[in-house]
Scaffold this motif. Structure first.
Motif, PDB file in Angstrom:
ATOM      1  N   PRO A   7      44.265  32.116  36.106  1.00  0.00           N
ATOM      2  CA  PRO A   7      43.185  31.267  36.508  1.00  0.00           C
ATOM      3  C   PRO A   7      41.621  31.798  36.252  1.00  0.00           C
ATOM      4  CG  PRO A   7      44.765  31.053  38.139  1.00  0.00           C
ATOM      5  CD  PRO A   7      45.197  32.257  37.201  1.00  0.00           C
ATOM      6  N   LEU A   8      41.616  32.914  36.374  1.00  0.00           N
ATOM      7  CA  LEU A   8      40.172  33.785  35.685  1.00  0.00           C
ATOM      8  C   LEU A   8      40.330  33.883  34.350  1.00  0.00           C
ATOM      9  CD1 LEU A   8      37.606  34.890  36.800  1.00  0.00           C
ATOM     10  CD2 LEU A   8      38.784  37.157  36.952  1.00  0.00           C
ATOM     11  N   GLY A   9      39.467  32.829  33.485  1.00  0.00           N
ATOM     12  CA  GLY A   9      39.743  32.940  32.040  1.00  0.00           C
ATOM     13  C   GLY A   9      39.337  34.279  31.131  1.00  0.00           C
ATOM     14  N   SER A  10      38.516  35.105  31.881  1.00  0.00           N
ATOM     15  CA  SER A  10      38.049  36.226  31.398  1.00  0.00           C
ATOM     16  C   SER A  10      39.080  37.244  31.647  1.00  0.00           C
ATOM     17  CB  SER A  10      36.860  36.827  31.833  1.00  0.00           C
ATOM     18  OG  SER A  10      36.661  37.100  33.273  1.00  0.00           O
ATOM     19  N   ALA A  11      40.091  37.252  32.393  1.00  0.00           N
ATOM     20  CA  ALA A  11      41.093  38.362  32.774  1.00  0.00           C
ATOM     21  C   ALA A  11      41.902  38.399  32.030  1.00  0.00           C
ATOM     22  CB  ALA A  11      41.818  37.795  34.232  1.00  0.00           C
ATOM     23  N   PHE A  12      42.582  39.668  31.918  1.00  0.00           N
ATOM     24  CA  PHE A  12      43.732  40.265  31.081  1.00  0.00           C
ATOM     25  C   PHE A  12      44.784  40.191  32.213  1.00  0.00           C
ATOM     26  CE2 PHE A  12      44.712  42.864  27.073  1.00  0.00           C
ATOM     27  CZ  PHE A  12      46.325  43.155  27.376  1.00  0.00           C
ATOM     28  N   GLY A  13      45.600  39.322  31.968  1.00  0.00           N
ATOM     29  CA  GLY A  13      46.865  39.030  32.793  1.00  0.00           C
ATOM     30  C   GLY A  13      47.981  40.294  32.841  1.00  0.00           C
TER      31      GLY A  13
END
Length: 265
Positions: free
Chosen positions: A70-76
């Motif tokens: 959901p957080l577009g800038s995150a690295f899953g």
């Protein structure tokens, strides 16, 4: 490589026996893996802009459903399912997301300090790695820390703990940038065995090269999922084109499951 991974290691080295091979998405930078039963597994992926969680058909490799982190800038990072909820970590954003494991609809968010790497569950708590030699048990309702454990081999810390899987009373952990999986005693933190996946890495690398898309330096082994009805593990790597199902010494089938994952005790 840390001191725990030198020739001084006394824990036995086990070699998995491949029982099946399946297609795996070459675009999937695998960070977490869990078998859901009935031939379906859950996978989380990394890379900013490509991170997410997906339900995948094991035999075909077809993605059945997926959701972006959901957080577009995150690295899953890692994923684990407990109580019908899929918990999904992020690397450096300190946010864990929960989704309904069937629909992949977001159901909650939690904050934590430090990095997030791998995630599994013993059926009561979530167990998390952060790239160090520490494992952290977290409350699934609050994400608060319950306990921490240092992982050691011959008294030396085993760092770079990555993807995790709880299997019949032991924790299996990919060691980042190596071809080895540690089998860990969750009470003492001691490595009780090493699982060598070098042959799997070579096969995946050869297949990738033949396809014209060689593996890169960070396309390393990552992803462990337990298939209880067969007593096997699913093993893959970041951007590998293959998913391996393997038998591992000491892991036994659990009877009476009829293709469904066993309840975690």
């Amino acid at each position: 490589m840390t001191a725990a991974l030198t020739s001084q290691t006394t824990a036995p080295t086990l070699t998995p026996t491949v029982t099946a091979r399946y297609a795996h998405d070459r675009a999937a930078f695998t960070q977490g893996l869990q078998y859901l039963g009935s031939g379906v597994y859950l996978e989380s992926t990394g890379q900013v802009g490509q991170s997410g969680v997906r339900r995948v058909d094991l035999k075909s490799g077809k993605v059945l459903a997926q959701v972006a982190t959901p957080l577009g800038s995150a690295f899953g990072e890692g994923v684990a399912v407990l109580g019908g909820a899929a918990y999904h970590l992020t690397w450096q954003d300190g946010v864990a997301f929960t989704f309904d494991a069937q629909t992949l609809k977001e159901t909650g968010r939690y904050r934590y300090s430090g990095e997030g790497w791998g995630l599994t569950t013993d059926g009561k708590a979530l167990i998390m790695s952060n790239g160090s030699a520490a494992l952290t048990w977290r409350d699934p309702k609050t994400f608060q820390v319950r306990r921490t454990l240092q992982v050691t081999d011959q008294g030396q810390p085993v760092r770079n703990l990555n993807e995790l899987e709880y299997v019949q009373g032991s924790i299996y952990a990919n060691i980042w940038l190596t071809d080895r999986i540690a089998r860990i005693d969750p009470q003492t933190g001691r490595v009780t065995a090493w699982l060598s996946v070098a042959d799997l890495t070579r096969e995946a690398s050869t297949a990738a090269t033949r396809s014209g898309r060689p593996l890169t330096f960070d396309d390393v082994p990552n992803g462990i999922a337990y298939v209880p009805e067969r007593g096997t593990l699913l093993l893959t790597g970041k951007r590998w084109g293959l998913m391996f199902e393997v038998k591992v010494p000491g892991v036994k089938p659990e009877t009476g499951l009829s293709g469904r994952a066993a309840p975690r005790k």
